[in-house]
Design a protein around this motif. Sequence first.
Motif, short mmCIF file in Angstrom:
data_model
loop_
_atom_site.label_atom_id
_atom_site.label_comp_id
_atom_site.label_asym_id
_atom_site.label_seq_id
_atom_site.Cartn_x
_atom_site.Cartn_y
_atom_site.Cartn_z
N GLY A 429 0.81 -1.21 0.00
CA GLY A 429 0.00 0.00 0.00
C GLY A 429 0.84 1.26 0.00
O GLY A 429 1.86 1.35 -0.69
N GLN A 430 0.41 2.26 0.78
CA GLN A 430 1.21 3.46 0.99
C GLN A 430 2.22 3.26 2.11
O GLN A 430 3.28 3.85 2.12
CB GLN A 430 0.31 4.64 1.38
N LEU A 431 1.86 2.40 3.05
CA LEU A 431 2.61 2.28 4.29
C LEU A 431 4.05 1.83 4.09
O LEU A 431 4.96 2.33 4.75
CB LEU A 431 1.87 1.31 5.22
N LYS A 432 4.27 0.89 3.18
CA LYS A 432 5.59 0.27 3.07
C LYS A 432 6.21 0.43 1.68
O LYS A 432 7.17 -0.25 1.36
CB LYS A 432 5.50 -1.22 3.42
N ARG A 433 5.67 1.32 0.88
CA ARG A 433 6.18 1.46 -0.49
C ARG A 433 7.63 1.94 -0.50
O ARG A 433 8.41 1.59 -1.40
CB ARG A 433 5.30 2.42 -1.29
N GLY A 434 8.03 2.76 0.46
CA GLY A 434 9.42 3.19 0.55
C GLY A 434 10.27 2.19 1.31
O GLY A 434 11.41 1.91 0.95
N GLU A 435 9.70 1.63 2.36
CA GLU A 435 10.43 0.69 3.22
C GLU A 435 10.89 -0.53 2.44
O GLU A 435 11.98 -1.06 2.68
CB GLU A 435 9.51 0.27 4.36
N ILE A 436 10.10 -0.99 1.46
CA ILE A 436 10.43 -2.22 0.76
C ILE A 436 11.74 -2.09 -0.01
O ILE A 436 12.43 -3.09 -0.25
CB ILE A 436 9.26 -2.64 -0.17
N ARG A 437 12.12 -0.89 -0.39
CA ARG A 437 13.35 -0.71 -1.16
C ARG A 437 14.60 -1.10 -0.38
O ARG A 437 15.64 -1.40 -0.97
CB ARG A 437 13.47 0.75 -1.64
N ARG A 438 14.50 -1.09 0.93
CA ARG A 438 15.64 -1.50 1.75
C ARG A 438 15.87 -3.01 1.68
O ARG A 438 16.98 -3.49 1.93
CB ARG A 438 15.40 -1.06 3.20
#
Length: 467
Positions: A429-438
Motif C-alpha cells: 500500500g502506501q505504508l511500506k512502499r518506501g520501506e520495501i526498497r531497503r
Amino acid sequence: MDLVAELVALLGGPHVITADADQAPYLQDWRGRYTGRVQAVVRPATTEEVAAVVRLCRTHGAPMVPQGGNTSLCGGATPDDSGKAVLISLQRLNHIRALDTDNDTLTVEAGCTLAEVQAAAAEADRLFPLSLASEGTCRIGGNLSTNAGGVHVLRYGNARDLVLGLEVVLPDGQVWNGLRALRKDNTGYDLKHLFLGAEGTLGLITAAVLKLSPRPRSVCTAWVAVTDPAAAVALLRRFRTECGERLSAFELMSQMTLALVLRHIPGAQNPLAEIPSWSVLVELSDTRVDAALDRILESVLAPAMESGAVLDAAIASSEAQRLALWGLRENASEAQRHEGVSVKHDVSVPVSRIPEFLRRADAALTAAFPGIRIVAFGHVGDGNLHYNCSKPAADENAELLAEWGGLNRIVHDLAHELGGSISAEHGLGQLKRGEIRRYKSALEMDLMERIKRAFDPDGLMNPGKVL
C-alpha cells in the motif's frame, strides 16, 4: 463536458458521489491513518461500466483508485490528498456468476463480500477456505488484489492458490477475459498472477474463478496453553506429522494479546483457568462425519502435556464453544484498537525461526524503547506474525509513533536477516512502499517498475501504492 459530468452521464447521478459528507466513508482507511480527497466516488455495476469509467479517466488524465470493502491495513485503497483522483468502488459488482460443482469452481464478481462467497460455496455443499476476521465487510476483489492470507493458509494456501482465472479491466480500459476454470493450462505466461497481489496498480479485478474444496463435516477446535513459542513450533510439527491435511489452522497468541481481548471484547471468556504466557488455537477438520477428531487431537496433546511443553488445554464440545474460541483470536486487532494507536507489523519468517524472531525482537525493542508493550499473535502455521507495539497508556503513543521509523527498522531488519518478509499478507500500500526498497534488490525493484510501466505507462492506476 468535464470528467464528473461525463461520469454522471455514464452511470447516473446516484452513482457518482461528489458531496463531501457522502464521500467521507470511502476516503479514510480502516485504521484511520490515511485520509484522501477525490473528484468523485463512482459506483459502476458491470464490468462494461468499469471499463468505460477507466477510459474516461484516462482521457482526462485522472488517477484511479479501486476500492472494495475499504479494509486495507496499509492504505492501499485510500487516495492521496491532491483531489485529482476518481475512486472506483466495486461494491455493486456483487453477483455470483456461475457454480460448477463437478469442476469445484465458483465464478464471482469482485464486489461480493468474502462472507457471501463462503455462503455461496456452502449452499452447494462446498468450502471456499479463505477466512479473515473482516470477511463480513472485505470484498473478494480486494482479497485477491492483496493476495490475502488468513487463518487457513496452512492447509489451503493464500488467495493466490485459490484462483483459476480472472477478469481484469486494464489501465487503458480494455477488458482481459481470463476467466478460465482450468487447473492445467500451460500456454505461456500465467497472466493472472501479475494482478494477484498487485493492489490494483496494474488493473482492476472485476471477476474471478475460485477453487472450491470439499466441505468439512467434522471439526475439532482446542485452546492450548504452551510454555513458549518454541513449544508451539514443536507442537505444530507433531500435529502436522500425526494429522497431515486434517490440520487446518494453528494460531499463536501472547498473554498480552489475550488479556486485551478479554478486557475489551464483550462476552469474551478465558477458556482456561489462567491466562497463559502463550496460547495456541488449533483446529482439525475432516470430510467424514465420524472422523473422531477429538480423540486424534487428544492423542497428540497427551505426550506434549506429559513432557511439560503443553500446560493445559480446552477442547470445544459444541459449535458455540468453537466459535467462542475463534472469537478470541479473530478479535485481537479490534481489542487493540480500544487501547489507542499502535505501530503494527505484518512479518513472516520461516516457521523454524519464529522463536528466535520473537526472542530477539522483544529484547531489542525493550532495550531501545523502555516501557514498550508488545502485542504478538498470528498464523504460526505459515510463519506470519502480527507484531504490534504501543505504550500501556494511550496518551504515550504519540511519542512512540514519532519513533516509528527506528522501531520499524529493528523489526524489519531482523525479519529480513532471518530470511523473512516485511509484509506477509497485508500488502505494501502506501505504508511500506518506501520501506520495501531497503529489502528488495535493485534488480527486483527495476523488474517491478518495468512491469508497472508496461501495463500503466501513464501511472494512473492506484498511484503511490506498492511503488
